[in-house]
Write an enzyme that holds these catalytic residues in place. Structure first.
Site: not given
Length: 715
Positions: A163, A293
């Site tokens: 991320e 995720e």
């Protein structure tokens, strides 16, 4: 002569263009093996995962794997521990231990990755103006040296940064600056290139693949897709050639541009489709996808703060993610041909209920302090029986997701409701010969209490099932002999280099495709669209100059009312006969109002070896039709094995004999063109086609006021 209105209506039924049903119908065709490109067998290791790592001997983990049919070698799916993680204060070691030689073996089910702080390690530095190229390459060089001869736990996949781009503003002083952020993002992309080049250039690491960039909060549609252009598109432009796969994170629940909303359904479809579409445009191939995720972002417990000693686990809160995880995993299964892995964010072993991610744990503590499985176990419960080869299952309700697999003498059918309202669906098992029993497992996930799991059994196939919002059902049909296939259908996506087109009122956007040879089967236009709420989501579609008629719901899941704007895929069915088997295929899309963009256009074609049976009308619709027409179409019920008139061979070469096969068929039949012109009326069960020009015809057999029908293609 049969009326034009009736012909158009019949054609719509046959070609699945008529989608407004009073009650849903799911057709279960377990004798037709289904392929997604060349993939039919379910690979459970892609989908039955968790965001955990357990390498030590753990009886509870071993019991979990046995109970839920998890691969015996599974140790978890993802961590952030790799050689670069050990570097402190920017000092890269000059040497590594020489413990291994030759090509390194890897854990095939595991992803390891890094953090952006590994590159931008000094919090006092303005990295937007600091050249990190040499340091970036040095980290890559050290990583491969350690992987090659020193590192013990080798993963199949390496994700250089987790991320990263949402953290880009943290690596320069003074608050957010768009120019500085863009520079940091460029350096992040280049870091991925350095890592990939180093790994791919090391023969001993040939078993490792590199993916990125683990995008968080992918708000691609923001600022009329500038967000996409400045992040994921930029990543593909810079690093795409060197990536083995593209990764992304998808969550329902509160978050950026998603106040208690959902990515489940059309939004996640649009996000993955635009990555595929641009991969094809930029790189000439659709690179594999990984969702490293996903699930639901659940809130902390009231009053919880870090290091306070307060538990951050609650059964009801923990369970909310199960609904989202099942929504999404069923969608991911439809990309099986180029999907690497999906990792639901269920984590840790529940040993510390005060830890922030205790709320998302797969294990927790009971009142006596014993470690037990949390509510997240229900995700695995609903997947544990699925195995075998895909078979065709067709739903005429877009919000009821379906999967079906055959293994030996068992058929597994999985259903899930994306719609806020309860869905009543008829279950049309095309062939119940030899059926011995059916087990039905249903899971309801509530907002205010723990999930409810029920199991029932029956000696006959259920005629219908009711599914509340988020409810999942797995039906296991057991037959008296192994199931054999008598047909095959292959699902293939076709891409175009035309993408991200601005929408102007009453002006068509064009998308060019190559030749598509699919004489039998089904076809859908997947149209990614980003628009402000209130603008049209029902464009006019023409394919090769022919207007496509469609109705009913074309948006999977809810209408995204909780999002700042709509960004999703419109799934528009059309007749497969509109496609050109030789030469180009042209799709034109016209909206009545201006604003937003068409982010992607993909043709999804399911090509069948032999004619297939489609969902039929419900009783309610037939009754309504009887009020306005003197003739009706055959109504389906679960006791009838054959629903449609079978015509073979089909397509047929002009001059060959065609045979009609239906057990209740009357002797008189009519053949008409699609415009309602009658070209033949006769008796019997066959006809020579020597007098027929090439084209598409409707064969209609009348029995009293009931009609049986089929499409006939003459070449």
């Amino acid at each position: 002569m049969i009326s034009l209105k009736r012909i158009v209506f019949l054609t719509a039924c046959v070609l699945l263009l008529h989608t407004s049903y009073a009650q849903g119908v799911i057709t279960i065709d377990h004798k037709t093996q289904r392929f997604i490109n060349d993939v039919s067998t379910l690979d459970r290791t892609k989908y039955v995962n968790a965001h955990i790592t357990i390498r030590d001997a753990d009886p509870k983990f071993e019991s979990f794997k046995t109970e839920f049919n998890v691969h015996p070698d599974y140790i978890g799916s993802r961590s952030f521990w790799n050689p670069v993680s050990r570097i402190k204060d920017g000092n890269i070691p000059s040497s590594v231990a020489n413990n291994f030689s030759g090509v390194r073996e890897v854990d095939p089910f595991y992803i390891t990755g890094g953090l952006p702080q590994h590159l931008f390690w000094d919090g006092t530095v303005d990295y937007s103006i600091t050249d990190v190229t040499d340091y970036s390459k040095g980290l890559a060089e050290y990583l491969v040296k350690s992987f090659k001869t020193e590192w013990t736990n080798m993963a199949r996949y390496f994700e250089p940064m987790n991320e990263p781009m949402v953290k880009a503003k943290d690596f320069y002083p003074g608050g957010f600056n768009s120019t500085k952020t863009a520079t940091i993002i460029t350096k992040m992309c280049e870091y991925h290139v350095h890592m990939a080049e180093a790994i791919h250039g090391t023969p001993e690491l040939e078993n490792i693949q590199v993916m990125g960039y683990a995008s968080a909060f992918p708000e691609f549609e923001k600022d009329n897709f500038d967000f996409w252009n400045n992040r994921y598109k930029k990543f593909i432009d810079i690093a795409g050639e060197d990536m083995d796969a593209f990764s992304i994170h998808l969550y329902d629940g509160s978050g950026l541009n998603n106040a208690s909303g959902r990515r489940s359904g059309s939004n996640s479809e649009a996000l993955l489709d635009i990555i595929e579409a641009y991969s094809f445009k930029k790189l000439g191939v659709v690179k594999p996808l990984a969702v490293t995720e996903y699930g639901r972002l659940v809130p902390n417990q009231p009053g919880w703060v870090a290091n306070s000693g307060i538990s951050n686990y609650d059964d009801v809160t923990n369970s909310q993610a199960v609904r989202s995880q099942i929504h999404m995993v069923m969608s991911f299964m439809e990309r099986a041909d180029h999907f690497i892995m999906a990792i639901p964010f269920s984590t840790n072993r529940g040993t510390d209920p005060t830890f922030i991610y205790a709320k998302a744990s797969l294990w927790t503590q009971d009142n006596s302090g014993q470690i037990i499985l949390s509510q997240r176990r229900f995700f695995f419960e609903m997947l544990k029986d699925l195995k075998g080869d895909r078979v065709r299952i067709q739903s005429n309700v877009i919000d009821v997701q379906t999967q079906a697999f055959v293994d030996g003498n068992q058929l597994f059918v999985m259903l899930n409701n994306l719609n806020d309202d309860t869905q009543e669906v008829n279950l049309d098992l095309l062939d119940n010969e030899g059926l011995q029993s059916v087990s039905i497992k249903q899971l309801k996930v509530f907002t205010d209490k723990t999930p409810q799991l029920t199991t029932t059994t029956s000696n006959s196939a259920p005629a219908s099932i009711s599914l509340e919002y988020g409810e999942t059902a797995v039906l296991t049909y057991t037959f008296d002999a192994p199931i054999s296939f008598d047909n095959k259908i292959v699902s293939t996506k076709y891409y175009t280099e035309d993408y991200l087109q601005s929408i102007e009122a009453n002006q068509s956007s064009s998308f060019a495709f190559g030749a598509i040879d699919a004489p039998l089967g089904l076809a859908t236009l997947r149209l990614g669209v980003g628009r402000e709420h209130g603008l049209s989501l029902t464009p006019e579609i023409t394919i090769n100059g022919e207007k496509v008629t469609y109705s009913g719901d074309i948006i999977r899941g809810n209408d995204q009312v909780n999002r700042s704007q709509f960004f999703g895929v419109l799934e528009i069915p059309f007749s497969i006969d509109l496609l050109n088997a030789s030469g180009a295929n042209q799709v034109e899309v016209t909206f009545p109002d201006a604003g937003g963009k068409i982010s992607s256009a993909i043709l999804q074609v399911q090509k069948a070896d032999n004619p297939i049976e489609l969902p039929t009308e419900t009783e309610e619709e037939n009754e309504e039709e009887e009020e306005t027409e003197d003739e009706t179409v055959l109504s389906a019920d679960n006791s009838s094995k054959n629903r449609l008139l079978q015509v073979y061979p089909n397509p047929v070469t002009s001059g060959e004999q065609v045979t009609f096969d239906f057990k209740d068929v009357a002797s008189t039949f009519t053949i008409t063109t699609l415009t309602g012109v009658e070209v033949y009326t006769g008796n019997g069960n066959s006809i020579n086609t020597s007098s027929f020009s090439p084209g598409i015809y409707i064969v209609t057999v009348r029995e009293g006021k009931t009609m049986y029908h089929s499409k006939l293609t003459v070449k």
